[in-house]
Write an enzyme that holds these catalytic residues in place. Structure first.
Site, PDB file in Angstrom:
ATOM      1  N   ALA A 213      -8.588 -86.487 -22.451  1.00 14.40           N
ATOM      2  CA  ALA A 213      -8.803 -86.302 -23.888  1.00 14.40           C
ATOM      3  C   ALA A 213      -8.079 -87.395 -24.642  1.00 14.40           C
ATOM      4  O   ALA A 213      -6.991 -87.820 -24.250  1.00 14.40           O
ATOM      5  CB  ALA A 213      -8.290 -84.930 -24.336  1.00 14.40           C
ATOM      6  N   ALA A 214      -8.693 -87.887 -25.696  1.00 16.83           N
ATOM      7  CA  ALA A 214      -8.101 -88.935 -26.523  1.00 16.83           C
ATOM      8  C   ALA A 214      -8.217 -88.529 -27.983  1.00 16.83           C
ATOM      9  O   ALA A 214      -8.669 -87.433 -28.309  1.00 16.83           O
ATOM     10  CB  ALA A 214      -8.795 -90.270 -26.260  1.00 16.83           C
ATOM     11  N   ASP A 368      -7.336-102.916 -26.170  1.00 14.24           N
ATOM     12  CA  ASP A 368      -6.548-101.704 -25.961  1.00 14.24           C
ATOM     13  C   ASP A 368      -6.221-101.567 -24.476  1.00 14.24           C
ATOM     14  O   ASP A 368      -6.678-100.647 -23.803  1.00 14.24           O
ATOM     15  CB  ASP A 368      -7.334-100.481 -26.454  1.00 14.24           C
TER      16      ASP A 368
END
Length: 699
Positions: A213-214, A368
């Site tokens: 999950a982000a 990122d």
């Protein structure tokens, strides 16, 4: 498909009626005529079959590509309604909802206001430095509580050494997207709504809960029904557009007030907020992320040790992304990687080389690169994931960065300061002279180590302290470059505390300097090799030693850009330097060989050959003789380095020989020969004049 393992009694016939089709020609395999006879009798038919097979494969690739493009076009159609950041739309939407805006503003003010109050009290009590690390931790925790928008803001600030002190940079770089998951039923409903099909017609199975999950979404593992292939399915968090839109509306309002009333900040704060908001909104469009992944794969997955997952466009939309499942271990899980028989340092080196190509070759890079987005596969490949946030290095800046490294190695701090114009750190009207002493104070201390011993994080922290004190505006691309390489060095240091990212990067810089025809890099190479009118053979030797470590180094291309400049219309100054050095080297090689031969002759014979002069055919001081022999040895060593290159070919001299046929080259050759003749004539005259004196003294 025909096997390559035919035996001697295999036979091929091409009758009118056959079993297999290749591009319109029917082909049949039968045991009848010896193959050797067939090859003799029908070479044209065999060649035609081979051409048909090749053509059929090419046609299939073309069809697959066309199908993929059509599927991508359908995915783009499904994402046509994806949100795009427009300040005017947000102003219209939230300007009519004052209660909602006030409630969220109070939440933000409570979190950030209490933090600001503590920092203010620290300053009043003279404890700002002592409590800086504690406040940095509290800011990271505050951003996490405030939700996705502030998590993204914190991650953005972690790459800005011009805005944040080192303690804050380090703490915010650890900011994770550790937000709670949302209900699986909402995720599955989103998939069906976005793709327009029931879940069980798309996947034969899907994990009951998310595997990751982000801040913007969560990921499931599934199996495609039509092929049985394992895939990763990324689903966007419900209501994320609403939450982010409201936050950016409020933040932009603060930016307007800062622009209007805070004179100490010269930057356009609203423009910075708008640019950041546009980037975040782009991450909300998963079709855009898929296109980013495709472009990244095309540019960098040509190396066998880099893996980029494929995108399944038929199962992708603005809020759902389906990509190839990659089995692997996060790059920061050293023990798990070593259990697979892999080495973390090998993977980090792959990451560094790929990052350098991203940053300095094509300019399109992963913005990122935290450990969760880098996986070690069981086959030893480095897999890149999550292409939502990408960035680009301007072409001029790519070459300026390489030049900046050269200036740093040369300790040319005035040139380093001027580089900041090309890197867009400073506006052209800023005077760099006050910055030079700060650079000298830091780098003179840092560069007491060799380049291979420099710690990149120490370098970045020190440079960040300099940037923080002066009116720098670090572009987003450069800040992300620093973060990328710092992350990779940090991962390597777990495996090897002595690892240095600059040592691993320097071969790439050396290769580019030696082989790249770009005028900026060509001038940087000349600047590196010549100092005070003298050629620095030690620097060339070091560049060749380092450049050979890069797998793409070509001896054939080394120094070709300089050779072209040497004979070009703008090369007069360089020609004068090269002619002077060529005379010096030629003299060293000829005299050195004579001296070496003379020294191999027994002492009594030497005295007899030169009329009692045991010192040799030339009267040369011991210091000069040593200098000549050292230069000769260095030139021979450099030639040996070129010869030992894996792809060395004596034909690499052919371009040089061709160039030497040009009028300008013949002129240079004439001047070199003339210079050598003058040097030897002078030595001979010196020898004649000194001979009587030597004889007298001997008597």
């Amino acid at each position: 498909m025909m096997s390559s393992s035919f035996t001697a009694n295999h036979h091929i016939m091409v009758p009118s009626c056959a079993d297999a089709a290749f591009g319109g020609r029917r082909v049949k395999l039968r045991l009848s005529v010896p193959r050797a006879a067939l090859v003799e009798a029908r070479p044209q038919q065999v060649a035609a079959i081979r051409d048909d097979v090749t053509g059929a494969r090419a046609l299939q690739v073309s069809r697959d590509r066309a199908d993929d493009m059509q599927a991508e076009a359908r995915a783009m159609a499904r994402s046509a309604g994806a949100s795009v950041y427009t300040p005017e739309f947000l102003a219209t939407k939230y300007g009519s909802s004052p209660i909602k805006v006030l409630r969220r503003a109070l939440q933000i003010f409570k979190g950030l206001g209490s933090f600001a109050l503590k920092v203010w009290l620290d300053q009043l009590n003279g404890e700002l430095d002592r409590k800086m690390r504690l406040r940095a931790i509290e800011l990271r925790q505050t951003f996490t509580r405030l939700g996705p928008t502030f998590v993204k803001i914190g991650q953005g600030l972690s790459t800005r050494p011009d805005l944040c002190p080192p303690d804050y940079l380090e703490e915010l770089s650890e900011l994770q997207d550790a937000l709670p998951t949302f209900p699986d039923a909402q995720a599955f409903s989103c998939i069906e709504r976005e793709l327009g099909r029931p879940l069980d017609t798309i996947y034969s199975s899907i994990s009951a809960s998310p595997i990751a999950a982000a801040s913007l979404g969560q990921v499931y593992k599934a199996q495609l029904k039509y092929s049985g292939q394992d895939v990763a399915v990324k689903v966007q968090r419900p209501g994320i557009e609403e939450a982010i839109g409201l936050d950016f509306y409020l933040i932009r309002g603060v930016g307007i007030l800062i622009n209007r009333y805070v004179d100490i900040i010269s930057s356009d704060v609203v423009a910075l907020i708008d640019e950041f908001a546009r980037r975040v909104y782009q991450e909300l469009n998963y079709v855009q992320e898929g296109q980013n992944a495709r472009r990244f794969k095309k540019l960098y997955a040509d190396k066998q040790d880099v893996l980029v997952p494929d995108i399944f466009w038929d199962y992708t939309s603005g809020k759902v992304l389906t990509m190839e499942w990659v089995e692997g271990v996060k790059l920061n899980e050293q023990e798990a990687i070593e259990r697979q028989g892999l080495k973390v340092l090998d993977l980090v080196n792959t990451g560094i080389q790929c990052s350098l190509r991203q940053l300095l070759e094509y300019g399109y890079f992963h913005a990122d690169p935290h450990p969760g987005n880098l996986l070690a596969t069981p086959e030893g490949k480095l897999a890149f994931l999550d292409f939502g946030m990408m960035s680009e290095t301007p072409e001029e800046a790519r070459f300026a960065i390489i030049g900046h490294v050269v200036h740093m190695v040369n300790r040319d701090y005035e040139a380093m300061a001027r580089d900041y114009y090309a890197l867009d750190f400073l506006s052209p009207d800023v005077d760099v002279s006050p910055i030079v002493p700060a650079l000298r104070n830091f780098f003179d201390d840092a560069l007491n180590s060799t380049v291979s011993e420099l710690n990149f994080k120490t370098l970045v922290d020190g440079l960040g302290a300099v940037l923080y004190q002066y009116p720098f505006n670090v572009p987003a691309y450069y800040a992300l470059i620093l973060r990328s390489l710092t992350v990779l060095e940090g991962l390597a240091l777990y495996a090897d505390p002595k690892f240095k990212v600059l040592a691993a990067s320097y071969p790439y810089f050396a290769k580019r300097l030696l082989t790249d025809p770009n005028p900026y890099l060509r001038d940087a190479l000349i600047e590196l090799l010549f100092k005070d009118g003298k050629f620095r053979w030690g620097r060339l030797e070091n560049l060749l030693v380092q450049g050979k470590k890069d797998r793409d180094f070509s001896a054939k291309d080394a120094l070709q850009p300089v050779l072209k400049l040497l004979l070009g219309p703008d090369g007069k100054e360089l020609r004068d330097l090269v002619i002077k050095e060529a005379i010096r080297v030629s003299e060293a090689i000829i005299l050195g060989s004579v001296i070496e031969s003379f020294n191999s002759v027994p002492g009594p014979v030497r005295t007899f050959m030169f009329n009692g002069n045991a010192s040799g055919p030339f009267t040369i001081s011991a210091a000069e003789q040593q200098s000549l022999m050292e230069l000769r040895a260095q030139v021979i060593k450099i030639w040996g380095l070129l010869q030992s290159s894996e792809n060395f070919d004596p034909n690499l001299l052919q371009p040089i020989l061709q160039v030497l046929q040009e009028p300008e080259a013949r002129s240079i050759g004439g001047r070199v020969v003339g210079g050598i003749s003058q040097r030897f004539a002078a030595r001979l005259l010196q020898q004649v004049l000194r001979a009587p004196e030597t004889t007298t003294s001997a008597a």
